[in-house]
Write a protein that holds these residues in place. Structure first.
Motif, mmCIF file in Angstrom:
data_model
loop_
_atom_site.group_PDB
_atom_site.id
_atom_site.type_symbol
_atom_site.label_atom_id
_atom_site.label_comp_id
_atom_site.label_asym_id
_atom_site.label_seq_id
_atom_site.Cartn_x
_atom_site.Cartn_y
_atom_site.Cartn_z
ATOM 1 N N GLN A 43 0.835 -1.213 0.000
ATOM 2 C CA GLN A 43 0.000 0.000 0.000
ATOM 3 C C GLN A 43 0.868 1.260 0.000
ATOM 4 O O GLN A 43 0.611 2.203 -0.763
ATOM 5 C CB GLN A 43 -0.900 -0.024 1.232
ATOM 6 C CG GLN A 43 -1.815 1.169 1.355
ATOM 7 C CD GLN A 43 -2.713 1.040 2.582
ATOM 8 O OE1 GLN A 43 -3.214 -0.030 2.906
ATOM 9 N NE2 GLN A 43 -2.919 2.152 3.270
ATOM 10 N N GLN A 44 1.899 1.268 0.840
ATOM 11 C CA GLN A 44 2.796 2.432 0.891
ATOM 12 C C GLN A 44 3.470 2.684 -0.452
ATOM 13 O O GLN A 44 3.630 3.825 -0.877
ATOM 14 C CB GLN A 44 3.897 2.199 1.925
ATOM 15 C CG GLN A 44 3.512 2.622 3.330
ATOM 16 C CD GLN A 44 4.581 2.210 4.346
ATOM 17 O OE1 GLN A 44 5.758 2.081 3.998
ATOM 18 N NE2 GLN A 44 4.167 1.997 5.578
ATOM 19 N N ALA A 45 3.856 1.596 -1.113
ATOM 20 C CA ALA A 45 4.550 1.747 -2.399
ATOM 21 C C ALA A 45 3.614 2.348 -3.451
ATOM 22 O O ALA A 45 4.008 3.210 -4.235
ATOM 23 C CB ALA A 45 5.086 0.396 -2.869
ATOM 24 N N PHE A 46 2.349 1.901 -3.467
ATOM 25 C CA PHE A 46 1.395 2.476 -4.428
ATOM 26 C C PHE A 46 1.103 3.938 -4.071
ATOM 27 O O PHE A 46 0.966 4.791 -4.953
ATOM 28 C CB PHE A 46 0.106 1.657 -4.475
ATOM 29 C CG PHE A 46 0.239 0.340 -5.192
ATOM 30 C CD1 PHE A 46 0.881 0.262 -6.429
ATOM 31 C CD2 PHE A 46 -0.278 -0.829 -4.652
ATOM 32 C CE1 PHE A 46 1.004 -0.951 -7.102
ATOM 33 C CE2 PHE A 46 -0.167 -2.045 -5.311
ATOM 34 C CZ PHE A 46 0.480 -2.111 -6.530
ATOM 35 N N ALA A 47 0.992 4.224 -2.790
ATOM 36 C CA ALA A 47 0.734 5.609 -2.366
ATOM 37 C C ALA A 47 1.857 6.517 -2.851
ATOM 38 O O ALA A 47 1.613 7.614 -3.377
ATOM 39 C CB ALA A 47 0.605 5.673 -0.842
ATOM 40 N N ALA A 48 3.101 6.050 -2.708
ATOM 41 C CA ALA A 48 4.243 6.864 -3.128
ATOM 42 C C ALA A 48 4.271 7.016 -4.648
ATOM 43 O O ALA A 48 4.497 8.110 -5.175
ATOM 44 C CB ALA A 48 5.542 6.226 -2.635
#
Lengths: 145, 352
Positions: free
Chosen positions: B211-216
């Motif tokens: 999730q963090q990677a997609f958010a970034a």
């Protein structure tokens, strides 16, 4: 022949710009339908093609066939409402034909339109093609074929 | 900053998972859903790609005996097996979220972001064209997508503590691929997070990293949510269509149109064998498995070559194999790229 960002878009065809499909009005009033060179370019090499069955009535903007490329699956949509009267078996066997010859051997289905006079106004043809696709390519962020 | 929704739909039957695929894609297309990241898991299931035929791809008797559901995805790609030891991630987006309509570029961008999420555990995960994510040449994630109008769904798997043998037993593959050695080879070609880290990280942590990677990547923040009413209605409608034998067998093709053809040849560089799942109707190589007594370094080369030959028109074999080897440094004693071409062609010819 219109050429927009290096994509061929023959000007004797009718286009549903939103669906990125073309239709050729044949002498007997039937339509031949396929993907535009632009749609082929966005998709990459088509590896599978499954048309809806002959005899089926398809509404405008509903799926006449499903194609797969690079593991993406998506519909090809009817430019107008009509009955499917033929599907391209040669393309089902060799879907790459769609990319190689999108306006010729790579046609997908033939349809008998139920209200060509009423619905063809939603399609673009002739001199209007270039501006319509230029706008779509701009919205899609497309560099060129 | 835009807010996208994140949903976790838990462990479900495949029919429900794919009905949700269709419902959420439709709702995103109609503007009834926000852009969404969904996490999902499966009860044991053998899953066909949209255009595949169960008879050609799966061992139906084995699946029935072992209580393994069979289902058809709405997305492309090949047959696979899912159970609780893996999870899936999915993005439902509008093309305006991406600034591009180029499907190859979109797949790459999403896969590279997912790979960064996996890499945040301190491993080197990378996108491997056409659609895999791997660590050191071993596959950890497979992906595929579907689109409708300007909306798209892109989904991937992630192996946490999966045993590939379970998958091999469901799939229609050459019998010798089930020998102890072949199963070990297959295990060497995939990798679990648990193998890499020495422990199975909690699923919530893995999902958080993805999730963090997609958010970034997309410059958004995620807010947890559930299905809205429109989505629930679309889900019920889709389930009524998908949870049926008609959907599972929507594409029916005889096994005889997709034989698995084998050949082996002794070259100066060793004995090389190829098994080829060959689409006779379309003259396409669907899948190739190389084995034999050969030395190839780096070892991942063979797996990479097999990936490069997936779903390939036979008349593109020569240029694809030569192009593959032209782009990399490979030590394989006296074995040559043309030896790989020759043995694949021999296998295909054996079925003519």
């Amino acid at each position: 022949m219109a050429t927009v960002r290096n994509c061929n878009l023959p000007d004797d065809l009718y286009y549903s710009v939103e669906n990125n499909v073309w239709a050729r009005l044949e002498a007997d009033g039937t339509l031949t339908v396929g993907m535009t060179a632009y749609a082929c370019n966005l998709a990459g090499e088509v590896v599978a093609f499954t048309p809806k069955k002959v005899g089926k009535e398809i509404e405008q903007n509903k799926s006449v066939a499903t194609v797969e490329s690079g593991k993406w699956v998506g519909p090809v949509k009817a430019p107008v409402t009509g009955e499917i009267i033929a599907t391209n078996d040669a393309v089902a066997a060799k879907p790459g034909t769609i990319n190689a010859d999108p306006y010729g051997a790579g046609w997908l289905v033939k349809m008998k339109p139920s209200d060509w006079a009423g619905q063809s106004g939603s399609l673009v043809t002739g001199a209007a093609i270039a501006a319509a696709f230029e706008a779509k390519m701009n919205a899609d962020g497309f560099a060129g074929c | 900053m835009q807010t996208w929704r994140v949903i976790d739909t838990g462990i479900r039957r495949a029919a429900e998972n794919f009905a949700l695929n269709r419902a959420l894609l439709e709702a995103r297309k109609n503007g009834a859903s926000p852009s969404t990241l969904r996490f999902l898991q499966f009860k044991p299931s053998a899953l066909l790609g949209y255009h595949q035929s169960a008879e050609q791809e799966l061992k139906l008797d084995y699946c029935a005996e072992h209580g393994i559901d069979i289902q058809r995805r709405i997305t492309g790609g090949g047959a696979l097996y899912m159970d609780e030891t893996q999870f899936g991630w999915e993005l439902y987006l509008h093309k305006s979220d991406l600034g591009s309509a180029d499907m190859t570029a979109i797949a790459r961008r999403i896969c590279e972001a997912a790979a960064r999420g996996i890499s945040s555990f301190g491993v080197d995960a990378r996108f491997r064209p056409r659609n895999d994510i791997e660590v050191g040449g071993r596959k950890i994630s497979g992906t595929g997508g579907a689109f409708d109008g300007d909306a798209l769904l892109y989904q991937g798997t992630l192996l946490v503590e999966f045993d590939v043998e379970k998958m091999l037993r469901c799939l229609r593959i050459p019998a010798e691929k089930l020998s102890d050695k072949a199963i070990q080879d297959a295990r060497d070609r995939v990798v679990n997070l648990k193998d890499l880290l020495g422990y199975a990280p909690p699923l919530d942590e893995v999902k958080g990293r993805v999730q963090q990677a997609f958010a970034a990547e997309f410059g958004v923040k995620f807010e947890p949510g559930g299905l809205n009413e429109t989505e629930q209605k679309l889900f019920r409608e889709a389930l009524a269509q998908i949870d049926t034998p008609e959907w599972i067998h929507l594409v029916r093709k005889p096994q005889s149109d997709l034989p698995i053809l084998e050949a082996g040849q002794k070259f100066a560089g060793g004995l090389l064998r190829a098994a080829v799942a060959y689409d006779r109707v379309g003259s396409r190589i669907k899948q190739t498995w190389f084995t034999g007594d050969i030395f190839v370094n780096p070892r991942r080369t063979v797996a990479d070559l097999e990936a490069a030959l997936k779903d390939l028109a036979l008349d593109k074999l020569d240029e694809t194999v030569r192009g593959f080897f032209a782009g990399r440094q490979v030590d394989m004693l006296t074995l040559t790229p043309d030896d790989f071409i020759a043995v694949v062609k021999q296998a295909v010819d054996s079925g003519r």
